[in-house]
Every structure is written in C-alpha cells, then in structure tokens.
Design a protein around this motif. Structure first.
Motif, PDB file in Angstrom:
ATOM      1  N   VAL A  30       0.845  -1.193   0.000  1.00 35.96           N
ATOM      2  CA  VAL A  30       0.000   0.000   0.000  1.00 35.96           C
ATOM      3  C   VAL A  30       0.880   1.243   0.000  1.00 35.96           C
ATOM      4  O   VAL A  30       1.810   1.353   0.821  1.00 35.96           O
ATOM      5  CB  VAL A  30      -0.943   0.013   1.230  1.00 35.96           C
ATOM      6  N   LYS A  31       0.609   2.135  -0.936  1.00 38.75           N
ATOM      7  CA  LYS A  31       1.240   3.453  -0.953  1.00 38.75           C
ATOM      8  C   LYS A  31       0.459   4.341   0.006  1.00 38.75           C
ATOM      9  O   LYS A  31      -0.721   4.613  -0.190  1.00 38.75           O
ATOM     10  CB  LYS A  31       1.190   4.033  -2.372  1.00 38.75           C
ATOM     11  N   VAL A  32       1.101   4.777   1.084  1.00 38.26           N
ATOM     12  CA  VAL A  32       0.413   5.481   2.163  1.00 38.26           C
ATOM     13  C   VAL A  32       0.144   6.931   1.750  1.00 38.26           C
ATOM     14  O   VAL A  32       1.063   7.677   1.415  1.00 38.26           O
ATOM     15  CB  VAL A  32       1.233   5.436   3.466  1.00 38.26           C
ATOM     16  N   THR A  33      -1.140   7.314   1.790  1.00 37.17           N
ATOM     17  CA  THR A  33      -1.521   8.698   1.497  1.00 37.17           C
ATOM     18  C   THR A  33      -1.783   9.497   2.763  1.00 37.17           C
ATOM     19  O   THR A  33      -1.630  10.723   2.762  1.00 37.17           O
ATOM     20  CB  THR A  33      -2.757   8.739   0.599  1.00 37.17           C
ATOM     21  N   SER A  34      -2.185   8.831   3.845  1.00 40.40           N
ATOM     22  CA  SER A  34      -2.384   9.493   5.141  1.00 40.40           C
ATOM     23  C   SER A  34      -2.098   8.494   6.245  1.00 40.40           C
ATOM     24  O   SER A  34      -2.441   7.316   6.153  1.00 40.40           O
ATOM     25  CB  SER A  34      -3.823  10.009   5.304  1.00 40.40           C
ATOM     26  N   CYS A  35      -1.463   8.983   7.304  1.00 34.82           N
ATOM     27  CA  CYS A  35      -1.256   8.175   8.504  1.00 34.82           C
ATOM     28  C   CYS A  35      -1.338   9.115   9.699  1.00 34.82           C
ATOM     29  O   CYS A  35      -1.476  10.325   9.537  1.00 34.82           O
ATOM     30  CB  CYS A  35       0.074   7.424   8.468  1.00 34.82           C
ATOM     31  N   ALA A  36      -1.272   8.573  10.891  1.00 36.58           N
ATOM     32  CA  ALA A  36      -1.462   9.413  12.079  1.00 36.58           C
ATOM     33  C   ALA A  36      -0.590   8.937  13.223  1.00 36.58           C
ATOM     34  O   ALA A  36      -0.138   7.790  13.251  1.00 36.58           O
ATOM     35  CB  ALA A  36      -2.938   9.401  12.500  1.00 36.58           C
ATOM     36  N   ILE A  37      -0.351   9.853  14.149  1.00 35.03           N
ATOM     37  CA  ILE A  37       0.334   9.523  15.403  1.00 35.03           C
ATOM     38  C   ILE A  37      -0.738   9.207  16.435  1.00 35.03           C
ATOM     39  O   ILE A  37      -1.666   9.997  16.645  1.00 35.03           O
ATOM     40  CB  ILE A  37       1.206  10.685  15.885  1.00 35.03           C
ATOM     41  N   CYS A  38      -0.615   8.053  17.060  1.00 36.10           N
ATOM     42  CA  CYS A  38      -1.607   7.582  18.028  1.00 36.10           C
ATOM     43  C   CYS A  38      -1.057   7.705  19.446  1.00 36.10           C
ATOM     44  O   CYS A  38       0.160   7.693  19.664  1.00 36.10           O
ATOM     45  CB  CYS A  38      -1.947   6.124  17.724  1.00 36.10           C
ATOM     46  N   GLY A  39      -1.970   7.800  20.408  1.00 34.75           N
ATOM     47  CA  GLY A  39      -1.546   7.801  21.803  1.00 34.75           C
ATOM     48  C   GLY A  39      -0.733   6.573  22.161  1.00 34.75           C
ATOM     49  O   GLY A  39       0.185   6.642  22.996  1.00 34.75           O
ATOM     50  N   SER A  40      -1.017   5.443  21.526  1.00 29.17           N
ATOM     51  CA  SER A  40      -0.235   4.235  21.783  1.00 29.17           C
ATOM     52  C   SER A  40       1.201   4.389  21.293  1.00 29.17           C
ATOM     53  O   SER A  40       2.122   3.785  21.849  1.00 29.17           O
ATOM     54  CB  SER A  40      -0.884   3.027  21.092  1.00 29.17           C
ATOM     55  N   ASP A  41       1.394   5.190  20.240  1.00 28.85           N
ATOM     56  CA  ASP A  41       2.755   5.467  19.781  1.00 28.85           C
ATOM     57  C   ASP A  41       3.551   6.214  20.843  1.00 28.85           C
ATOM     58  O   ASP A  41       4.779   6.067  20.942  1.00 28.85           O
ATOM     59  CB  ASP A  41       2.738   6.297  18.497  1.00 28.85           C
ATOM     60  N   LEU A  42       2.867   7.035  21.644  1.00 29.25           N
ATOM     61  CA  LEU A  42       3.557   7.774  22.697  1.00 29.25           C
ATOM     62  C   LEU A  42       4.095   6.842  23.774  1.00 29.25           C
ATOM     63  O   LEU A  42       5.102   7.144  24.417  1.00 29.25           O
ATOM     64  CB  LEU A  42       2.630   8.815  23.312  1.00 29.25           C
ATOM     65  N   HIS A  43       3.433   5.702  23.996  1.00 33.45           N
ATOM     66  CA  HIS A  43       3.961   4.730  24.961  1.00 33.45           C
ATOM     67  C   HIS A  43       5.321   4.201  24.485  1.00 33.45           C
ATOM     68  O   HIS A  43       6.210   3.925  25.298  1.00 33.45           O
ATOM     69  CB  HIS A  43       2.997   3.563  25.148  1.00 33.45           C
ATOM     70  N   LEU A  44       5.469   4.056  23.169  1.00 32.55           N
ATOM     71  CA  LEU A  44       6.755   3.646  22.607  1.00 32.55           C
ATOM     72  C   LEU A  44       7.755   4.790  22.690  1.00 32.55           C
ATOM     73  O   LEU A  44       8.917   4.599  23.060  1.00 32.55           O
ATOM     74  CB  LEU A  44       6.580   3.210  21.150  1.00 32.55           C
ATOM     75  N   TYR A  45       7.295   5.990  22.351  1.00 35.68           N
ATOM     76  CA  TYR A  45       8.136   7.187  22.375  1.00 35.68           C
ATOM     77  C   TYR A  45       8.679   7.438  23.780  1.00 35.68           C
ATOM     78  O   TYR A  45       9.838   7.822  23.959  1.00 35.68           O
ATOM     79  CB  TYR A  45       7.300   8.369  21.900  1.00 35.68           C
ATOM     80  N   ASP A  46       7.853   7.215  24.789  1.00 36.06           N
ATOM     81  CA  ASP A  46       8.257   7.463  26.172  1.00 36.06           C
ATOM     82  C   ASP A  46       8.990   6.282  26.803  1.00 36.06           C
ATOM     83  O   ASP A  46       9.394   6.358  27.968  1.00 36.06           O
ATOM     84  CB  ASP A  46       7.035   7.815  27.017  1.00 36.06           C
ATOM     85  N   GLY A  47       9.130   5.193  26.070  1.00 34.56           N
ATOM     86  CA  GLY A  47       9.919   4.072  26.551  1.00 34.56           C
ATOM     87  C   GLY A  47       9.225   3.159  27.534  1.00 34.56           C
ATOM     88  O   GLY A  47       9.881   2.440  28.295  1.00 34.56           O
ATOM     89  N   PHE A  48       7.878   3.140  27.509  1.00 38.09           N
ATOM     90  CA  PHE A  48       7.148   2.331  28.483  1.00 38.09           C
ATOM     91  C   PHE A  48       6.783   0.940  27.975  1.00 38.09           C
ATOM     92  O   PHE A  48       6.281   0.125  28.745  1.00 38.09           O
ATOM     93  CB  PHE A  48       5.855   3.043  28.909  1.00 38.09           C
ATOM     94  N   MET A  49       7.010   0.671  26.702  1.00 37.06           N
ATOM     95  CA  MET A  49       6.616  -0.616  26.143  1.00 37.06           C
ATOM     96  C   MET A  49       7.854  -1.431  25.784  1.00 37.06           C
ATOM     97  O   MET A  49       8.706  -0.975  25.018  1.00 37.06           O
ATOM     98  CB  MET A  49       5.747  -0.400  24.898  1.00 37.06           C
ATOM     99  N   MET A  50       7.967  -2.616  26.346  1.00 40.82           N
ATOM    100  CA  MET A  50       9.126  -3.471  26.075  1.00 40.82           C
ATOM    101  C   MET A  50       9.037  -4.076  24.679  1.00 40.82           C
ATOM    102  O   MET A  50       7.963  -4.108  24.069  1.00 40.82           O
ATOM    103  CB  MET A  50       9.211  -4.580  27.123  1.00 40.82           C
ATOM    104  N   GLY A  51      10.177  -4.529  24.181  1.00 44.92           N
ATOM    105  CA  GLY A  51      10.192  -5.275  22.926  1.00 44.92           C
ATOM    106  C   GLY A  51      10.436  -4.445  21.689  1.00 44.92           C
ATOM    107  O   GLY A  51      10.234  -4.932  20.575  1.00 44.92           O
TER     108      GLY A  51
END
Length: 390
Positions: A30-51
């Motif tokens: 799929v050629k991406v035309t729109s995507c978004a930043i999700c609150g769940s992405d912030l858990h990764l950004y803040d280092g709270f999700m392992m793996g």
C-alpha cells in the motif's frame, strides 16, 4: 523510502529504509496517502513498552492506495483505496471466526514470545512491539500488508482520507469502548481522557443514546472539543473528580465508566499518582493506574468499567476488593476493528458522524519527530496529528 523509525526513548527519526516487497501470496503493498500519530505510539516514544528495537518503523493508523498484490489475494486490486486496521488478522482461526480479531491466533509471528509474556499470544499489530510480531508500521511511504485479503476496508468514492482514516483504529476503539458499556437511555457515562480515543468514545456514547456523558481531562482544547459534542466536562486539576461525579449523579456515581487514558495517567495532585511515578522510576511498577483506581471508586455498584486505554505490564495498589464487592463488570482489550468497520463506515457515509473533527494538525512525514513531542506535551491545542507521506 522514507519512514519514521524508533531509536530509543524520545528518539524517533525520519530515515531512509528499504522499500517493502511482497513476501506471501496474500500480501499487498500500500502506498500510504495518510497516517497518524496515536496515543499508543507515545507509549513507545516514552519508553514504556518493552520489545522495541532500533530502526523499527512506527505507526498503526494508515490508509492509501494498493500498488501491488500477491498471487492469492482475490480481494484487492491495484488502484483500490483502503484503510488498513491496526490488527493483522487471518480470518480463519477460531478467534477470528468468533469476531475476536485482536486476539487472532495466527498473525503474531513472534508467538512464542507473546505466549510467554501474555499467557497466550495476541494478534500481530502494525508498527508496535516485537511482542506483537514486530511488523513494520504505516508512518512510511509504503507498507507491506500481510493477510491483505481479509482486514483492509475499501474506501468508497466521495470520502476524503480525513473522513476514512480513523476507521483503522481510534473510531472503532472509541466505539467498542462505548459498546462494551451496554448503554441504556438512563445512563451517565464518564470518560476519563479527552484525547482522540476519548473523543470518539464520547461521541459513540452519545450516538448510542446515553442520557449524559461526562468528559474528564485537564487540557482546555480537549475539554472544549468534548463539550462541543454535548459532554459535560471536569478539569481534574481544578476540582475533585470523585466529588464532582457524585454531585452530578445525586450521590450514586456514573453507571458506566471508560478509561481512555491507559498506562500514562498524568494526574499529579494525588498521593497514589505520586507513588506510581516513584515506583515507575525505580522499575517497581510499569504502568500508572490512577484512572483505574478512580473509576473503581466512582462507578455505581453493578456498573461497567470499559478499558480501551492501553496497559503494558504491572500495576500496583488496585482496589480489586472494592470492584468485587460493588459487583462491577470490567471489559477491556485491544480493538476488534473489523467487528465494527462495516457499521461505522455506513454511519460516515450517512453523515451521522464526520471523524475528521478530531484532526488538529496536518504535516509532512519529515515533520513527524517534532510532532511527536508536540503531541506528547499537548502543545498548540494538539489532539490528533495526521501525516502526509505522499
């Protein structure tokens, strides 16, 4: 291609990475035309999700145009516009046949790790931890979509990307949160968190006929957005949530409570939240469950707690005895996206709701690292960020 990649806590970058290719006969590119930043992405950004691993491509809210399909994909053709749900599903296992798509038994390619950490594996997820398969995500110019003959939702002519994009996650997530509440016309529904999922939970509860919806947050722009939908609002920095909810319900408490916050509750004026932060810093606790505690105390006996907010590990000091003695029902989980998409797409087409209301910022893919911090700190009235790779 260009893609947003994780390199550590608060370190995401727009990197050049190899283009995806067809790997299995049921795949699509799929050629991406729109995507978004999700609150769940912030858990990764803040280092709270392992793996997580250096270079992992982020993002699980995306849509675009099909540019290639595998030899056994009979659903899609080149040129189709599709929204891709964040849950990767096979459509054939027992859980998929039951409509429990977020716990598909086949799509987590790291099943052994998922079994060890969760007891049983969940579905594979785009752009998330390797506990859920480590699949490259959709904050990129192109994405390989496994099992693409099952989950992708074809977008009808006449709908913009902005109207359709959120069918892949936050609209069905908010809707499932409200559906789990079994709302009846006499209900008061309290929603903790007026971020993107909370906004859709609020509107979903109203569409499902709740008598009163109460939104709880501290950011004026988010509370204003909730009020515009018809919710009453509580600023938890300005007044006691428990006292205000009792006042609004003549001392009974709300019948239904929704946690649209998850593991990063930002309450700072309560003793329990301060203890959570200290334990998290000392690695004695992974998640901050302030909202869960508050919901258990606030909810009317025999009520329902619905939890779409993401939790990743261990919580402490949860008043479980209170929940048991009050006879509360607790429902939670990642969203069974494809259980709801047909109905929600119909509601969009019939103009019952325009999901684009939640968008506050739109920018190019290259700006994503800066926008992560803007979204993280709720700067400039940020509620939802949409990225345009093409």
């Amino acid at each position: 291609m260009r893609a947003i990649c994780w390199h550590g806590k608060k370190d995401v970058r727009c990197d050049t990475v190899p283009d995806p290719v067809i790997e299995e006969p049921r795949d699509a590119i799929v050629k991406v035309t729109s995507c978004a930043i999700c609150g769940s992405d912030l858990h990764l950004y803040d280092g709270f999700m392992m793996g997580m691993r250096h270079g992992d491509i982020l993002g699980h809210e995306f849509m675009g145009e099909v540019v290639e399909v595998g030899s056994e994909n009979r659903k899609l053709k080149v040129g189709d516009r599709v929204v891709v749900p964040f849950t990767i599903i096979c459509g054939e296992c027992e859980q998929c046949r039951r409509g429990n798509f977020s716990v598909c038994e086949r799509t987590n390619r790291n099943k052994a790790i998922g079994d060890k950490v969760f007891g049983h594996t969940t579905a594979g997820l785009f752009g998330y931890t390797h506990l859920t398969g480590g699949y490259p995500g959709g904050q990129a110019e192109y994405v390989r979509v496994p099992f693409a003959d099952v989950a992708p939702v074809k977008v009808p002519d006449g709908l913009t990307d902005e109207q359709a994009l959120f069918l892949g996650d936050i609209f069905p997530t908010g809707w499932q949160a409200a559906m789990q509440c079994e709302i009846v016309p006499t209900d008061t529904v309290a929603v903790w968190g007026a971020g993107p999922v909370g906004q859709f939970a609020i509107r979903s509860a109203i569409l499902l006929g709740a008598r009163r919806v109460v939104a709880i947050d501290r950011y004026p722009d988010r509370l204003s957005m909730a009020a515009a939908a018809g919710a009453e609002t509580i600023d938890f920095d300005e007044e006691s949530v428990l006292e205000r909810l009792l006042d609004l319900t003549q001392g009974r408490g709300p019948e239904k409570c929704i946690d649209a916050v998850g593991l990063e509750a930002h309450a700072t004026h309560s003793v329990d939240s301060m203890i959570d932060r200290a334990k998290q810093a000392l690695m004695m606790e992974s998640d901050r469950p302030h909202v869960l505690r508050e919901m258990i105390y606030a909810c009317r006996p025999a009520g329902i707690l619905s939890i779409p907010g993401v939790y990743g590990g261990l919580v402490d000091k949860l008043p479980f005895g209170i929940a048991m003695n009050k006879g509360l029902t607790i429902r939670m989980g990642q969203t069974h996206v494809n259980r709801w998409t047909e109905d929600l797409l119909r509601r969009i087409v019939e103009r019952q709701i325009d999901p684009s209301f939640v968008i506050t910022h739109t920018c190019e893919l290259e700006e994503a690292p800066r926008m992560y911090q803007t979204f993280r700190d709720k700067q400039d009235g940020c509620v939802k960020v949409v990225l345009k790779p093409h």
